[in-house]
Design a protein around this motif. Sequence first.
Motif, PDB file in Angstrom:
ATOM      1  N   ARG A  79      17.195   1.204  39.169  1.00 16.78           N
ATOM      2  CA  ARG A  79      15.889   1.053  39.596  1.00 16.78           C
ATOM      3  C   ARG A  79      14.838   2.244  39.718  1.00 16.78           C
ATOM      4  NH1 ARG A  79      14.150  -2.654  38.975  1.00 16.78           N
ATOM      5  NH2 ARG A  79      15.877  -3.757  39.866  1.00 16.78           N
ATOM      6  N   LEU A  80      15.566   3.483  39.320  1.00 19.89           N
ATOM      7  CA  LEU A  80      14.950   4.823  39.746  1.00 19.89           C
ATOM      8  C   LEU A  80      14.386   5.037  38.173  1.00 19.89           C
ATOM      9  CD1 LEU A  80      17.060   7.393  41.869  1.00 19.89           C
ATOM     10  CD2 LEU A  80      14.803   6.386  42.514  1.00 19.89           C
ATOM     11  N   MET A  81      14.955   4.896  37.096  1.00 17.48           N
ATOM     12  CA  MET A  81      14.511   5.182  35.863  1.00 17.48           C
ATOM     13  C   MET A  81      13.975   3.997  35.083  1.00 17.48           C
ATOM     14  SD  MET A  81      18.211   6.015  33.651  1.00 17.48           S
ATOM     15  CE  MET A  81      19.391   4.826  33.200  1.00 17.48           C
ATOM     16  N   GLU A  82      14.185   3.001  35.401  1.00 17.44           N
ATOM     17  CA  GLU A  82      13.554   1.648  34.754  1.00 17.44           C
ATOM     18  C   GLU A  82      13.129   0.717  35.922  1.00 17.44           C
ATOM     19  OE1 GLU A  82      16.660   1.251  31.850  1.00 17.44           O
ATOM     20  OE2 GLU A  82      17.861   0.411  33.316  1.00 17.44           O
ATOM     21  N   PRO A  83      11.949   1.051  36.809  1.00 26.98           N
ATOM     22  CA  PRO A  83      11.806   0.383  37.949  1.00 26.98           C
ATOM     23  C   PRO A  83      11.488  -1.201  37.818  1.00 26.98           C
ATOM     24  CG  PRO A  83      10.071   1.776  37.407  1.00 26.98           C
ATOM     25  CD  PRO A  83      11.138   2.192  36.315  1.00 26.98           C
ATOM     26  N   ARG A  84      10.863  -1.646  36.596  1.00 29.07           N
ATOM     27  CA  ARG A  84      10.639  -2.947  36.769  1.00 29.07           C
ATOM     28  C   ARG A  84      11.473  -3.761  35.545  1.00 29.07           C
ATOM     29  NH1 ARG A  84       4.487  -3.751  38.741  1.00 29.07           N
ATOM     30  NH2 ARG A  84       4.538  -2.076  40.282  1.00 29.07           N
ATOM     31  N   VAL A  85      12.382  -3.319  35.377  1.00 31.58           N
ATOM     32  CA  VAL A  85      13.487  -4.054  34.429  1.00 31.58           C
ATOM     33  C   VAL A  85      14.611  -4.739  35.293  1.00 31.58           C
ATOM     34  CG1 VAL A  85      15.385  -3.621  32.806  1.00 31.58           C
ATOM     35  CG2 VAL A  85      13.254  -2.308  32.663  1.00 31.58           C
ATOM     36  N   PRO A  86      15.031  -5.966  34.777  1.00 34.08           N
ATOM     37  CA  PRO A  86      16.042  -6.691  35.615  1.00 34.08           C
ATOM     38  C   PRO A  86      17.192  -5.898  35.686  1.00 34.08           C
ATOM     39  CG  PRO A  86      14.958  -7.980  33.850  1.00 34.08           C
ATOM     40  CD  PRO A  86      14.387  -6.644  33.764  1.00 34.08           C
ATOM     41  N   SER A  87      17.927  -6.223  36.819  1.00 34.51           N
ATOM     42  CA  SER A  87      18.982  -5.149  37.098  1.00 34.51           C
ATOM     43  C   SER A  87      20.207  -5.468  35.870  1.00 34.51           C
ATOM     44  CB  SER A  87      19.673  -5.928  38.465  1.00 34.51           C
ATOM     45  OG  SER A  87      20.333  -7.153  38.231  1.00 34.51           O
ATOM     46  N   PRO A  88      20.954  -4.561  35.907  1.00 35.89           N
ATOM     47  CA  PRO A  88      22.321  -4.401  35.147  1.00 35.89           C
ATOM     48  C   PRO A  88      22.821  -5.688  35.142  1.00 35.89           C
ATOM     49  CG  PRO A  88      21.981  -2.275  36.144  1.00 35.89           C
ATOM     50  CD  PRO A  88      21.247  -3.001  36.834  1.00 35.89           C
ATOM     51  N   LYS A  89      23.297  -6.268  36.355  1.00 32.64           N
ATOM     52  CA  LYS A  89      23.980  -7.564  36.290  1.00 32.64           C
ATOM     53  C   LYS A  89      23.397  -8.577  35.924  1.00 32.64           C
ATOM     54  CE  LYS A  89      26.038 -10.331  39.913  1.00 32.64           C
ATOM     55  NZ  LYS A  89      26.317 -10.632  41.487  1.00 32.64           N
ATOM     56  N   ARG A  90      21.695  -8.710  35.889  1.00 29.69           N
ATOM     57  CA  ARG A  90      21.190  -9.757  35.395  1.00 29.69           C
ATOM     58  C   ARG A  90      21.020  -9.799  33.964  1.00 29.69           C
ATOM     59  NH1 ARG A  90      19.569 -13.534  33.807  1.00 29.69           N
ATOM     60  NH2 ARG A  90      17.629 -14.710  34.297  1.00 29.69           N
ATOM     61  N   ARG A  91      20.965  -8.331  33.499  1.00 33.45           N
ATOM     62  CA  ARG A  91      20.953  -8.353  32.036  1.00 33.45           C
ATOM     63  C   ARG A  91      22.318  -8.894  31.302  1.00 33.45           C
ATOM     64  NH1 ARG A  91      18.779  -2.347  31.395  1.00 33.45           N
ATOM     65  NH2 ARG A  91      18.802  -2.405  33.587  1.00 33.45           N
ATOM     66  N   LEU A  92      23.339  -8.416  32.002  1.00 35.72           N
ATOM     67  CA  LEU A  92      24.558  -9.087  31.470  1.00 35.72           C
ATOM     68  C   LEU A  92      24.711 -10.571  31.565  1.00 35.72           C
ATOM     69  CD1 LEU A  92      27.266  -6.542  33.249  1.00 35.72           C
ATOM     70  CD2 LEU A  92      26.591  -6.738  30.777  1.00 35.72           C
ATOM     71  N   GLN A  93      24.032 -11.229  32.443  1.00 35.29           N
ATOM     72  CA  GLN A  93      23.738 -12.867  32.666  1.00 35.29           C
ATOM     73  C   GLN A  93      23.173 -13.210  31.344  1.00 35.29           C
ATOM     74  OE1 GLN A  93      22.078 -13.227  36.306  1.00 35.29           O
ATOM     75  NE2 GLN A  93      24.139 -13.463  37.223  1.00 35.29           N
ATOM     76  N   VAL A  94      22.178 -12.395  30.789  1.00 36.06           N
ATOM     77  CA  VAL A  94      21.198 -12.839  29.605  1.00 36.06           C
ATOM     78  C   VAL A  94      22.163 -12.799  28.619  1.00 36.06           C
ATOM     79  CG1 VAL A  94      19.303 -11.874  28.144  1.00 36.06           C
ATOM     80  CG2 VAL A  94      18.942 -11.810  30.575  1.00 36.06           C
ATOM     81  N   ILE A  95      23.054 -11.704  28.304  1.00 39.61           N
ATOM     82  CA  ILE A  95      23.860 -11.662  27.259  1.00 39.61           C
ATOM     83  C   ILE A  95      24.621 -12.817  27.267  1.00 39.61           C
ATOM     84  CG2 ILE A  95      25.918 -10.559  26.339  1.00 39.61           C
ATOM     85  CD1 ILE A  95      24.541  -7.749  27.186  1.00 39.61           C
ATOM     86  N   GLU A  96      25.176 -13.221  28.413  1.00 38.88           N
ATOM     87  CA  GLU A  96      26.243 -14.593  28.453  1.00 38.88           C
ATOM     88  C   GLU A  96      25.387 -15.965  28.384  1.00 38.88           C
ATOM     89  OE1 GLU A  96      29.082 -16.290  31.827  1.00 38.88           O
ATOM     90  OE2 GLU A  96      27.564 -14.983  32.405  1.00 38.88           O
ATOM     91  N   ARG A  97      24.178 -16.030  28.532  1.00 40.03           N
ATOM     92  CA  ARG A  97      23.488 -17.061  28.552  1.00 40.03           C
ATOM     93  C   ARG A  97      23.040 -17.200  26.755  1.00 40.03           C
ATOM     94  NH1 ARG A  97      20.157 -17.254  34.195  1.00 40.03           N
ATOM     95  NH2 ARG A  97      22.157 -17.569  35.367  1.00 40.03           N
ATOM     96  N   LEU A  98      22.799 -16.297  26.306  1.00 44.34           N
ATOM     97  CA  LEU A  98      22.280 -16.041  24.726  1.00 44.34           C
ATOM     98  C   LEU A  98      23.449 -16.456  24.156  1.00 44.34           C
ATOM     99  CD1 LEU A  98      20.063 -13.098  24.684  1.00 44.34           C
ATOM    100  CD2 LEU A  98      19.297 -15.626  24.577  1.00 44.34           C
TER     101      LEU A  98
END
Length: 359
Positions: A203-222
């Motif tokens: 959140r500090l270094m990439e403030p408007r990026v989805p959370s790490p957990k959410r990005r792992l969900q993206v990997i899973e769904r793709l």
Amino acid sequence: MTELGDSRNITAKGRAAVSNAVGRFEPYARVAVDDGWDAPDVGVLRTQVAEEVPRSVISRNTSPDVPFDRSVNPYRGCEHGCIYCFARPGHAWLGMSPGQDFESRLIARPTAPKVLEAELRKKGYRADVLAIGTYTDPYQPIEKTYGIMREILEVLRDFHHPVSIVTKGSLIERDIDILRDLAADNLVRVGVSVTTLDPKISRLMEPRVPSPKRRLQVIERLAQAGIPVTVSASPLIPALTDHELEAILTSAADAGATAATSIMLRLPSEVAPLFEEWVNIHFPDRAKRILGRIRELHGGALYEAKFGTRMTGQGIWAQQMKQRLTIARTRLGLDGLRVPLRRDLFKVPPRKGDQLCLF
């Protein structure tokens, strides 16, 4: 709100950069002096979007350490606001600051899909992998409004053109239908960048990026949709996120990633002082160590733009990170032979009203 070229340090909610110094091409800078009368700027720095009508959209490069020779950028600037983004200096060419301007004063290119189609129709065009997301993220928040990336993918699907996508945005899930069609013909590969598993650091270094957990969900769904996914543990930040390399790759493999890459932190031009400013504010207890390790990687400087080592660094520590990546990929099955994306399926589709061939 900060003004163009305002050099004050102003922490704005949802923004990583804390200053807005002018770019290196500007002849003048505006310097604010606190005389005790004006209240400091606080609160939200609103996003502004301008539109550009490009004459061409395919950018070419001949860099020997980049695995593609052409790319497309739907947007200039990026609302994700990653403090380490190596694309920040590009805003200086537009007369804006690589600081807060880069993440709040954006440029959309709504006609990019039509221009791309025209370029693909040119006689003599030869298809090769088109990279998207290697500069600014095509799935940053304003894509939800503009939909430029989806239209670009529709063009590429119509032409059976190979494409490689890198993103941190969860909005890519919207386009799974098109990506699935491309994947069926081995025409697409998606890279999802996971820089850390720590939501606070993220959140500090990439403030408007989805959370790490959410990005792992993206990997899973793709992956579940049959779309090949590479996890990119990039950039690795010495003494801050480098210890997470194996954990990131493990989590991504569990989610369905089939390959992994990693690039060392790069701090070209204006990015170096922005990052140095950021790390001293948010991690004062380890800033000296972080910056010292970065300098070890680049011969005493915060960055050295030398082909072959600019993305990996050099020295013992860089070698150790390379070995860790190799070992982790092998252990997790993320180093399998990648089947090259197909180029031979490229075909210019007929326009509406064109006379079709009978044979």
